[in-house]
Motif scaffolding. Structure first.
Motif, PDB file in Angstrom:
ATOM      1  N   ALA A   1      -5.252 -15.586   9.367  1.00  0.00           N
ATOM      2  CA  ALA A   1      -5.703 -14.988   8.107  1.00  0.00           C
ATOM      3  C   ALA A   1      -6.187 -13.556   8.314  1.00  0.00           C
ATOM      4  O   ALA A   1      -5.896 -12.663   7.501  1.00  0.00           O
ATOM      5  N   VAL A   2      -6.920 -13.309   9.401  1.00  0.00           N
ATOM      6  CA  VAL A   2      -7.433 -11.958   9.664  1.00  0.00           C
ATOM      7  C   VAL A   2      -6.286 -10.985   9.944  1.00  0.00           C
ATOM      8  O   VAL A   2      -6.267  -9.859   9.431  1.00  0.00           O
ATOM      9  N   LEU A   3      -5.306 -11.406  10.722  1.00  0.00           N
ATOM     10  CA  LEU A   3      -4.186 -10.518  11.040  1.00  0.00           C
ATOM     11  C   LEU A   3      -3.359 -10.202   9.795  1.00  0.00           C
ATOM     12  O   LEU A   3      -2.919  -9.059   9.606  1.00  0.00           O
ATOM     13  N   ILE A   4      -3.155 -11.196   8.929  1.00  0.00           N
ATOM     14  CA  ILE A   4      -2.407 -10.945   7.688  1.00  0.00           C
ATOM     15  C   ILE A   4      -3.186 -10.003   6.786  1.00  0.00           C
ATOM     16  O   ILE A   4      -2.621  -9.092   6.159  1.00  0.00           O
ATOM     17  N   GLN A   5      -4.506 -10.204   6.699  1.00  0.00           N
ATOM     18  CA  GLN A   5      -5.320  -9.345   5.845  1.00  0.00           C
ATOM     19  C   GLN A   5      -5.299  -7.902   6.340  1.00  0.00           C
ATOM     20  O   GLN A   5      -5.286  -6.962   5.536  1.00  0.00           O
ATOM     21  N   ARG A   6      -5.284  -7.698   7.654  1.00  0.00           N
ATOM     22  CA  ARG A   6      -5.265  -6.344   8.190  1.00  0.00           C
ATOM     23  C   ARG A   6      -3.928  -5.658   7.921  1.00  0.00           C
ATOM     24  O   ARG A   6      -3.852  -4.429   7.894  1.00  0.00           O
ATOM     25  N   GLN A   7      -2.879  -6.436   7.685  1.00  0.00           N
ATOM     26  CA  GLN A   7      -1.565  -5.853   7.425  1.00  0.00           C
ATOM     27  C   GLN A   7      -1.319  -5.624   5.935  1.00  0.00           C
ATOM     28  O   GLN A   7      -0.778  -4.588   5.559  1.00  0.00           O
ATOM     29  N   VAL A   8      -1.702  -6.574   5.100  1.00  0.00           N
ATOM     30  CA  VAL A   8      -1.376  -6.488   3.669  1.00  0.00           C
ATOM     31  C   VAL A   8      -2.589  -6.198   2.804  1.00  0.00           C
ATOM     32  O   VAL A   8      -2.448  -5.913   1.607  1.00  0.00           O
ATOM     33  N   GLY A   9      -3.813  -6.288   3.387  1.00  0.00           N
ATOM     34  CA  GLY A   9      -5.008  -6.018   2.603  1.00  0.00           C
ATOM     35  C   GLY A   9      -5.528  -7.258   1.894  1.00  0.00           C
ATOM     36  O   GLY A   9      -4.951  -8.350   1.971  1.00  0.00           O
ATOM     37  N   GLY A  10      -6.635  -7.091   1.187  1.00  0.00           N
ATOM     38  CA  GLY A  10      -7.256  -8.193   0.469  1.00  0.00           C
ATOM     39  C   GLY A  10      -8.741  -8.270   0.777  1.00  0.00           C
ATOM     40  O   GLY A  10      -9.278  -7.529   1.613  1.00  0.00           O
ATOM     41  N   ASN A  11      -9.420  -9.178   0.072  1.00  0.00           N
ATOM     42  CA  ASN A  11     -10.858  -9.379   0.257  1.00  0.00           C
ATOM     43  C   ASN A  11     -11.060 -10.358   1.408  1.00  0.00           C
ATOM     44  O   ASN A  11     -10.923 -11.568   1.260  1.00  0.00           O
TER      45      ASN A  11
END
Length: 337
Positions: free
Chosen positions: A237-247
């Motif tokens: 989840a952290v790696l995806i968030q760092r790539q695509v953004g989000g809260n």
């Protein structure tokens, strides 16, 4: 029968000594770490030009006497010395990973030397007590097996403690992110406020990042050490968030609720399967307990079982069936939640 019991007790004693050495070594490392932390927080001394004139060039104190090496320090120095002579092998790389998973201050080759010494010690004591080379030959792999069993037990215990702390770690991280902290600052807060194993693992992640590794690499290495499917979800989840953004705070809250529910479900499963697990332990230990009781109550009653070749075959078959039954029961009650 009495010689077999002596061999088993000898292996257990040797295993206890090995466990004590590992615990002492870990405590020494923790004390050293606390000392380094204490002195690293002390403000730097004034340079010599700023010292009072009367103190310039004066000795700061009496020279410290060299401390004598303790028995544990001598033992581990002996292990380090002989472990360097071992040939390199792929097994050592796997053992290095296992040492990190167990959080032991040892290398894989150090563990190999300790396991061999433990087996040799068990074989020597068994030989002195029974004067039977065959029992000594059985005690040698028994001592090595006990060392390996304790290593696996330490890893499983640490993984269980990590999973129990993971929900609190995610909540703390989410609250820190909402307060304006960065993700690395949240890890610094976790390393400072939470106990081991999550606190120590967070320190390792920060150390890797300070040495030049990326966040993705440090988190991946942490997952390899803890071997937790729940934390693997967090890393993804952290790696995806760092790539695509989000809260990220809301994502961590959702994952935290999911993990806490899984921990609660695991507890219920363990409670429901407690009877089955205890049944496997009792059925595996009952033949040995009954044999010891019969040997004590009537020493000559079991002599044909140990003197006749057919009795040897019966003992071997019984041990094999006990092991198979224990493994089958464990598989039945091992429910993945």
């Amino acid at each position: 029968m009495i010689r077999v019991l002596i061999a088993v007790l000898t292996a257990i004693v040797a295993f206890s000594l090995f466990s004590a050495l590992v615990i002492v070594r870990k405590r020494q490392e923790d004390r050293l770490k606390k000392r380094l932390t204490t002195f690293s927080n002390v403000s730097a001394k004034r340079p010599e030009t700023e010292q009072p004139r009367g103190l310039r060039g004066a000795p700061t104190g009496r020279p410290r006497k060299p401390q004598k090496e303790t028995l544990q320090e001598r033992f581990f120095r002996f292990v380090k010395k002989h472990s360097q002579r071992l040939p390199r092998a792929k097994l050592q790389e796997k053992l290095n990973v296992l040492m990190e998973q167990a959080d032991w201050p040892l290398l894989g080759r150090d563990f190999e030397v300790i396991a061999l010494l433990l087996g040799a010690f068990a074989a020597l004591v068994t030989m002195l007590l029974t004067m039977t080379p065959s029992y000594a030959a059985l005690a040698f792999p028994g001592g090595i097996g006990l060392a390996w069993f304790y290593l696996r037990f330490s890893i499983q215990r640490r993984q269980k403690a990590f999973m129990n702390q993971l929900g609190g770690m995610l909540e703390m991280s989410a609250n820190a992110l909402r307060a304006g902290f960065s993700f690395i600052q949240a890890f610094e807060l976790i390393a400072r406020e939470m106990d081991a194993p999550i606190g120590r693992e967070s320190e390792k992640v920060l150390r890797e990042i300070n040495l030049g590794s990326t966040m993705e690499t440090a988190l991946t290495h942490m997952q390899e050490r803890v071997q937790s499917p729940d934390f693997e979800l967090v890393v993804t989840a952290v790696l995806i968030q760092r790539q695509v953004g989000g809260n990220l705070a809301d994502i961590l809250d959702t994952i935290s609720e999911t993990i806490q529910e899984r921990v609660r479900m695991r507890g219920e499963v363990m409670a429901l399967t407690a009877q089955g697990r205890m049944t496997g332990i009792v059925l595996a230990a009952l033949p040995f307990a009954l044999g010891g009781f019969l040997y004590t109550a009537s020493p000559g009653y079991l002599d044909p079982l140990f003197e006749d070749p057919r009795g040897h075959i019966a003992i071997a078959g019984a041990i094999v069936m006990i092991i198979i039954g224990f493994v089958v029961i464990r598989k039945i009650v091992d429910i993945k939640a």
